[in-house]
Design a protein around this motif. Structure first.
Motif, PDB file in Angstrom:
ATOM      1  N   UNK A  51      24.432 -26.759  -8.804  1.00  0.00           N
ATOM      2  CA  UNK A  51      25.765 -26.695  -8.196  1.00  0.00           C
ATOM      3  C   UNK A  51      25.727 -27.066  -6.712  1.00  0.00           C
ATOM      4  N   UNK A  52      24.735 -26.524  -6.005  1.00  0.00           N
ATOM      5  CA  UNK A  52      24.586 -26.825  -4.580  1.00  0.00           C
ATOM      6  C   UNK A  52      23.104 -26.875  -4.232  1.00  0.00           C
ATOM      7  N   UNK A  53      22.788 -27.605  -3.182  1.00  0.00           N
ATOM      8  CA  UNK A  53      21.418 -27.662  -2.684  1.00  0.00           C
ATOM      9  C   UNK A  53      21.416 -28.474  -1.402  1.00  0.00           C
ATOM     10  N   UNK A  54      20.337 -28.377  -0.662  1.00  0.00           N
ATOM     11  CA  UNK A  54      20.202 -29.219   0.526  1.00  0.00           C
ATOM     12  C   UNK A  54      20.239 -30.706   0.144  1.00  0.00           C
ATOM     13  N   UNK A  55      19.467 -31.128  -0.881  1.00  0.00           N
ATOM     14  CA  UNK A  55      19.523 -32.550  -1.240  1.00  0.00           C
ATOM     15  C   UNK A  55      20.937 -33.021  -1.601  1.00  0.00           C
ATOM     16  N   UNK A  56      21.680 -32.191  -2.319  1.00  0.00           N
ATOM     17  CA  UNK A  56      23.037 -32.566  -2.689  1.00  0.00           C
ATOM     18  C   UNK A  56      23.937 -32.632  -1.459  1.00  0.00           C
ATOM     19  N   UNK A  57      23.763 -31.696  -0.560  1.00  0.00           N
ATOM     20  CA  UNK A  57      24.625 -31.620   0.623  1.00  0.00           C
ATOM     21  C   UNK A  57      24.512 -32.868   1.499  1.00  0.00           C
ATOM     22  N   UNK A  58      23.307 -33.417   1.612  1.00  0.00           N
ATOM     23  CA  UNK A  58      23.103 -34.604   2.462  1.00  0.00           C
ATOM     24  C   UNK A  58      23.075 -35.894   1.642  1.00  0.00           C
ATOM     25  N   UNK A  59      23.374 -35.782   0.344  1.00  0.00           N
ATOM     26  CA  UNK A  59      23.349 -36.946  -0.551  1.00  0.00           C
ATOM     27  C   UNK A  59      22.016 -37.684  -0.450  1.00  0.00           C
ATOM     28  N   UNK A  60      20.953 -36.900  -0.613  1.00  0.00           N
ATOM     29  CA  UNK A  60      19.591 -37.406  -0.509  1.00  0.00           C
ATOM     30  C   UNK A  60      19.377 -38.608  -1.422  1.00  0.00           C
ATOM     31  N   UNK A  61      18.796 -39.653  -0.857  1.00  0.00           N
ATOM     32  CA  UNK A  61      18.506 -40.867  -1.617  1.00  0.00           C
ATOM     33  C   UNK A  61      16.999 -40.993  -1.830  1.00  0.00           C
ATOM     34  N   UNK A  62      16.616 -41.847  -2.749  1.00  0.00           N
ATOM     35  CA  UNK A  62      15.205 -42.101  -3.048  1.00  0.00           C
ATOM     36  C   UNK A  62      14.464 -42.438  -1.756  1.00  0.00           C
ATOM     37  N   UNK A  63      13.312 -41.803  -1.554  1.00  0.00           N
ATOM     38  CA  UNK A  63      12.493 -42.089  -0.379  1.00  0.00           C
ATOM     39  C   UNK A  63      12.881 -41.321   0.865  1.00  0.00           C
ATOM     40  N   UNK A  64      13.834 -40.401   0.747  1.00  0.00           N
ATOM     41  CA  UNK A  64      14.259 -39.600   1.899  1.00  0.00           C
ATOM     42  C   UNK A  64      13.761 -38.160   1.778  1.00  0.00           C
ATOM     43  N   UNK A  65      13.702 -37.488   2.914  1.00  0.00           N
ATOM     44  CA  UNK A  65      13.260 -36.098   3.001  1.00  0.00           C
ATOM     45  C   UNK A  65      14.348 -35.307   3.728  1.00  0.00           C
ATOM     46  N   UNK A  66      14.589 -34.083   3.287  1.00  0.00           N
ATOM     47  CA  UNK A  66      15.543 -33.217   3.983  1.00  0.00           C
ATOM     48  C   UNK A  66      14.883 -32.638   5.224  1.00  0.00           C
ATOM     49  N   UNK A  67      15.615 -32.728   6.332  1.00  0.00           N
ATOM     50  CA  UNK A  67      15.169 -32.135   7.591  1.00  0.00           C
ATOM     51  C   UNK A  67      16.154 -31.030   7.952  1.00  0.00           C
ATOM     52  N   UNK A  68      15.621 -29.903   8.387  1.00  0.00           N
ATOM     53  CA  UNK A  68      16.413 -28.736   8.774  1.00  0.00           C
ATOM     54  C   UNK A  68      16.004 -28.381  10.189  1.00  0.00           C
TER      55      UNK A  68
END
Length: 115
Positions: A51-68
């Motif tokens: 339903x929700x997640x950091x990857x979903x929130x930033x629309x993470x694409x292939x080859x990307x990493x979430x930064x906080x």
């Protein structure tokens, strides 16, 4: 009372070194405007959600990493003055972000408690 600016972004993994360099400059800039502490975190264990997640929130694409990351300010007034300075500073407009800033999430927070 201290005030926190929080950020979540999707950064191409190939741009990690560029991100680190950009974040050093941003940290120095913020410190010069009164920031107490800046923390940058590179995603290591950031699961997809249903339903929700950091990857979903930033629309993470292939080859990307979430930064906080977050910036700790001594109070909201100092943060507000710093943000006003940043918005009117032509040097900030020149800062090259090694990620898609349109997908960055940010906000200001009043701490409830610290343990």
């Amino acid at each position: 009372m201290m005030y926190i600016d929080g950020f979540v972004a999707a950064v191409p993994a190939a741009n990690k070194d560029k991100y680190v360099e950009m974040s050093k400059g941003y940290a120095d800039y913020c410190k010069g405007l009164g920031a107490i502490k800046i923390v940058e975190c590179w995603g290591d264990d950031v699961p997809d959600g249903k339903l929700t997640s950091f990857p979903m929130a930033v629309k993470l694409e292939e080859g990307e990493v979430v930064v906080f990351s977050w910036v700790e300010w001594p109070d909201k007034a100092t943060r507000d003055a710093a943000n006003q300075k940043m918005m009117s500073d032509p040097e900030m407009a020149k800062m090259e972000m090694p990620f898609d800033g349109k997908r960055m999430i940010y906000g200001g927070f009043q701490p409830l408690r610290e343990v």
